[in-house]
Design a protein around this motif. Structure first.
Motif, PDB file in Angstrom:
ATOM      1  N   ILE A  40       0.840  -1.204   0.000  1.00 59.02           N
ATOM      2  CA  ILE A  40       0.000   0.000   0.000  1.00 59.02           C
ATOM      3  C   ILE A  40       0.871   1.249   0.000  1.00 59.02           C
ATOM      4  O   ILE A  40       2.026   1.230   0.427  1.00 59.02           O
ATOM      5  N   ASP A  41       0.285   2.330  -0.503  1.00 65.84           N
ATOM      6  CA  ASP A  41       1.009   3.596  -0.612  1.00 65.84           C
ATOM      7  C   ASP A  41       0.696   4.548   0.540  1.00 65.84           C
ATOM      8  O   ASP A  41       1.480   5.460   0.830  1.00 65.84           O
ATOM      9  N   ALA A  42      -0.457   4.354   1.160  1.00 65.58           N
ATOM     10  CA  ALA A  42      -0.898   5.262   2.218  1.00 65.58           C
ATOM     11  C   ALA A  42      -1.877   4.532   3.129  1.00 65.58           C
ATOM     12  O   ALA A  42      -2.418   3.473   2.781  1.00 65.58           O
ATOM     13  N   ALA A  43      -2.103   5.111   4.303  1.00 63.19           N
ATOM     14  CA  ALA A  43      -3.050   4.528   5.252  1.00 63.19           C
ATOM     15  C   ALA A  43      -3.565   5.618   6.182  1.00 63.19           C
ATOM     16  O   ALA A  43      -2.829   6.543   6.535  1.00 63.19           O
ATOM     17  N   TYR A  44      -4.820   5.503   6.542  1.00 62.08           N
ATOM     18  CA  TYR A  44      -5.391   6.400   7.557  1.00 62.08           C
ATOM     19  C   TYR A  44      -5.735   5.504   8.737  1.00 62.08           C
ATOM     20  O   TYR A  44      -6.634   4.680   8.654  1.00 62.08           O
ATOM     21  N   ILE A  45      -4.981   5.649   9.830  1.00 59.57           N
ATOM     22  CA  ILE A  45      -5.054   4.659  10.895  1.00 59.57           C
ATOM     23  C   ILE A  45      -4.713   5.284  12.246  1.00 59.57           C
ATOM     24  O   ILE A  45      -4.320   6.448  12.326  1.00 59.57           O
ATOM     25  N   TRP A  46      -4.844   4.493  13.305  1.00 57.71           N
ATOM     26  CA  TRP A  46      -4.560   4.934  14.667  1.00 57.71           C
ATOM     27  C   TRP A  46      -3.498   4.021  15.298  1.00 57.71           C
ATOM     28  O   TRP A  46      -3.134   2.995  14.744  1.00 57.71           O
ATOM     29  N   ASP A  47      -3.022   4.421  16.468  1.00 62.16           N
ATOM     30  CA  ASP A  47      -2.029   3.626  17.178  1.00 62.16           C
ATOM     31  C   ASP A  47      -2.669   2.391  17.812  1.00 62.16           C
ATOM     32  O   ASP A  47      -3.857   2.418  18.121  1.00 62.16           O
ATOM     33  N   PRO A  48      -1.894   1.306  17.987  1.00 57.74           N
ATOM     34  CA  PRO A  48      -0.444   1.221  17.789  1.00 57.74           C
ATOM     35  C   PRO A  48       0.000   0.957  16.345  1.00 57.74           C
ATOM     36  O   PRO A  48       1.192   1.042  16.056  1.00 57.74           O
ATOM     37  N   ALA A  49      -0.929   0.630  15.442  1.00 60.81           N
ATOM     38  CA  ALA A  49      -0.530   0.380  14.049  1.00 60.81           C
ATOM     39  C   ALA A  49       0.116   1.616  13.427  1.00 60.81           C
ATOM     40  O   ALA A  49       1.102   1.511  12.688  1.00 60.81           O
ATOM     41  N   LEU A  50      -0.410   2.786  13.755  1.00 61.53           N
ATOM     42  CA  LEU A  50       0.146   4.028  13.217  1.00 61.53           C
ATOM     43  C   LEU A  50       1.608   4.180  13.619  1.00 61.53           C
ATOM     44  O   LEU A  50       2.465   4.546  12.795  1.00 61.53           O
ATOM     45  N   GLY A  51       1.908   3.900  14.878  1.00 62.66           N
ATOM     46  CA  GLY A  51       3.288   4.022  15.347  1.00 62.66           C
ATOM     47  C   GLY A  51       4.237   3.060  14.655  1.00 62.66           C
ATOM     48  O   GLY A  51       5.416   3.369  14.468  1.00 62.66           O
ATOM     49  N   LYS A  52       3.725   1.892  14.265  1.00 60.12           N
ATOM     50  CA  LYS A  52       4.568   0.901  13.614  1.00 60.12           C
ATOM     51  C   LYS A  52       4.996   1.329  12.217  1.00 60.12           C
ATOM     52  O   LYS A  52       6.077   0.957  11.750  1.00 60.12           O
TER      53      LYS A  52
END
Length: 309
Positions: A155-167
């Motif tokens: 994937i090229d982009a993502a709109y997400i929250w932590d903890p996945a965002l931090g990874k």
């Protein structure tokens, strides 16, 4: 003193880093309520499905899944606001992916959990930027799947929250946060919701749950830095976020005290309006079939008012 119940209360939770994870990790809820079955979910849409079936009585969801639930006329009510989402959720792009401005998203693959707050924020951001959602590929992935897809380069982009965002942040660049999207007219929040039948049958359990979270919020608000540092290990243990990151992650939300929850800005009126606005937007985007004529029945101040006494 724990309360008796004919069967354990089942609570749907998500791994968002917020103050109530400390009493959850320490077993404080069980001491106040009695036996609890904690079921972890990766998205609000899955929580709503479980609550619709009756398998879950209390659940953690974002404003967008809540709006979708009201469209289905599910017997649920928001009774406690977790927090107003700011930098805790973000649209990120690969540092080396060639996306320098919103228009560069055209033709790219963007992952987001469908019917989540980030899905709503993504659609709102694209509308603000004048980018047609059909001009890019939006993939429906849960947070763990997004982290894995990012690591593979799928994937090229993502709109997400932590903890996945931090990874994924170390190899990503933030294009927008939910704080930005809020200024563009599409604020989001997380909330605890309860099935109405459970709330009517066990109001004392819902009240104890509310008091426990209210105490955690009050402790955090009284000394954000000191409280988060002391509680980091417990929160990290239950959410999977690195303990060193917990204090900073907590700043991505604004956590309202119980006395603030019942005011007109939140459960006293603002929450119902925000859900109505979200539902109207989602209907315009073809994501929900209908909107309700009145959203007040899906929100209650009963428990925050009693818990604040």
């Amino acid at each position: 003193m724990a309360m008796a119940a004919e069967k354990p209360l089942t609570i749907a939770w998500q791994t968002t880093v917020e103050p109530s994870k400390k009493p959850q990790a320490d077993g404080v809820f069980e001491k106040a309520i009695g036996p609890i079955q904690w079921r972890k979910f990766d998205s609000g849409a899955d929580v709503i499905a479980a609550m619709a079936s009756g398998d879950v009585q209390i659940g953690y969801v974002g404003s967008s899944p809540l709006a979708a639930a009201t469209a289905r006329k599910l017997p649920v009510q928001a009774f406690l606001i977790v927090g107003l989402i700011g930098d805790a959720e973000a649209l990120v792009v690969r540092k080396d992916g060639g996306v320098l401005k919103p228009a560069d998203l055209v033709g790219k693959k963007i992952a987001v959990p469908y019917v989540s707050t980030t899905h709503y924020s993504l659609l709102a951001a694209l509308k603000h930027w004048g980018v047609d959602p059909k001009s890019l590929s939006v993939l429906n992935l849960r947070p763990p799947e997004i982290a894995a897809a990012w690591a593979r380069g799928d994937i090229d982009a993502a709109y997400i929250w932590d903890p996945a965002l931090g990874k994924i942040k170390p190899t990503a660049r933030v294009l927008a946060t939910s704080a930005d999207v809020a200024t563009w007219g599409a604020p989001t929040f997380d909330a605890w919701i309860v099935r109405r039948d459970y709330a009517e049958a066990h109001p004392e359990a819902v009240l104890a749950f509310t008091r426990t979270i209210g105490a955690a919020y009050a402790a955090y608000r009284a000394d954000p830095a000191g409280w988060s540092a002391a509680s980091a290990a417990a929160i990290a243990r239950i959410t999977g976020a690195p303990a060193a990151d917990v204090p900073q992650l907590l700043t991505g939300y604004r956590f309202p005290l119980l006395v603030e929850q019942a005011r007109t800005e939140l459960l006293g009126g603002g929450t119902a309006k925000a859900v109505a606005d979200t539902a109207a937007f989602l209907k315009a985007q073809g994501k929900v079939p209908t909107v309700a004529s009145d959203y007040a029945p899906f929100v209650t101040t009963r428990f925050v008012v009693d818990a604040a006494k």
